[in-house]
Design an enzyme around this catalytic site. Sequence first.
Site: not given
Lengths: 489, 98
Positions: A180, A81, A156
């Site tokens: 998330s 990420k 997210s």
Amino acid sequence: MSQSPLHQQTLSQLASGLHKKSFSSVELTSHFLDRIKQYDNQLNSYITVCDKTALAQAKAADERLAQGNAGPLTGIPIGQKDIFCTQGIKTSCGSKMLDNFIAPYSATLIEKCDTAGMVMLGKLNMDEFAMGSSTENSFYGPSKNPWDENTVPGGSSGGSAAAVAGGLCPIATGTDTGGSIRQPASFCGITGLKPTYGRISRYGMIAFASSFDQAGPMTRTAEDAALFLNAVAGFDPKDSTSCEEPVPDYTQTLNDSIEGLTLGLPKEYFTDDLDSSIATTLNDAIEALKKLGAKVKEVSLPHTDYAVPTYYILALAECSSNLSRYDGVRFGYRCENPKNLTDLYERSRGEGFADEVKRRIMLGTYTLSAGYYDAYYLKAQKVRRLIAQDFHKAFADVDMLVCPTSPTTAFGLGEKTSDPISMYLSDIYTIAVNLAGLPGMSIPAGFVNEKPIGLQLIGQHFQESKLLNVGHQFQTVTDWHSNMPANYR
Amino acid sequence: MSIKLEDVVKIAHLARLSLPESTLEQYAGQLSNILAMVEKVNELDTEQVEPLANPLDNIQRLRKDEVTETDQHNAFMQNAPASEAGVFLVPKVIETIE
């Protein structure tokens, strides 16, 4: 028996192939880099692809494998990420603010992956500063859900979920402040584990809300998540909130019987808010756990309705404080021709952040401003304790909680962007876990209208091994986790 | 709690955010809605409840005051939007008196 394609294999299958020299890490890495080239213009799951460094890391991994000093993850590709600082590589956090930011050091999690010999394929798309539930708040455009490109992958960590589900990496990292990791895992039909707060170091992980943020793996299977957690969990002196609790071997307990384990069903999570076809699918999943010998008992978490309000007071206050560091002076975006220092701050931040981040900073600034602190922040911290106590009371009767991850399957692109609150409510089943700092995991539990849906397991502090055990046992009797979207097989 | 246009302007300045005039109304509406949503916490009596700052109730650990980092001044300056001779450049802060 013919081997399944490399992008459909689990980490342990890939590791076994690498150790038996059925294929090299360079071949494996090239396979994924080729797939990224072929498919990522549809999914937009990567912000940065690291072809060159990945192949160099793969070559080094092959040498370790040849010399016989390779570990279980050596040579395995991973997508990170874009919230984790990676030395010498752009770390954007999905924001225009950091579009030009080359991290001068690596996060502890990245260093641990490097030490394990993993190969970083690239940096994955996300909502700006991890604020969002759909990945539509990214400066780099939304990621798409590989099960239906007209829907969001969740967020997210949506780039991470889309990339794993679409076979553009065998494992990815995510971070979870209010859901998330788990919500995108549910939307994309993969396994996502948010460990206990403090289990994985936050050093070098760009902060959103520091008393909530926690990193974790997004994988096909619970077994893969256990392998990865072994490599990255543990105390880090560089993170003052990381925990000294010893790290068990999470793979050792995967095959334990779950006979006699008591699972609690929080009645507040199975109300009319939950889509009825999702409820039916999850009930089937719970039946499968019962067949494995688990017992089921209804429990109550009476303060459930207060979780979203409490979270939005606390997380936004922490966000406004954390994001004050982006001032246009030392790193990140700076506006053109600032008139004076105030203008430099205000326009750099006004132009560098997009709407959702600005909304959250403003709300946090408001609740922390003179005269309001007691009414909002302190009040919410007290309610936070009540919410945490609900869980601790429930755990006096049951070993683990089982509930939905999300009230819906993946929603359409653009469907919730104009109404922030409806977006916030897509995390109603995940948020309380972060308030209490508990470990939570979403595992693929079936499909509703051809879209995946996850079952959430919630454990007591530091009981990741129990969650992984139950997840793995479930995955030995179901095959939802091995489904891949038709266009990406 | 309803947020008015002038409140948005004030909050935005406290947060050092420039906002286009045309967006103020929308922010006022959205911030008011979010505040109305979070007001729900006031339904609860928390008189006897201790605030929870760390979800594990852990106390912040302090490290020993020792030098652990090497000098990386040059590396950290690489990301500076404007710098000269090893320092960050910003617009003039001290006005000359005429």
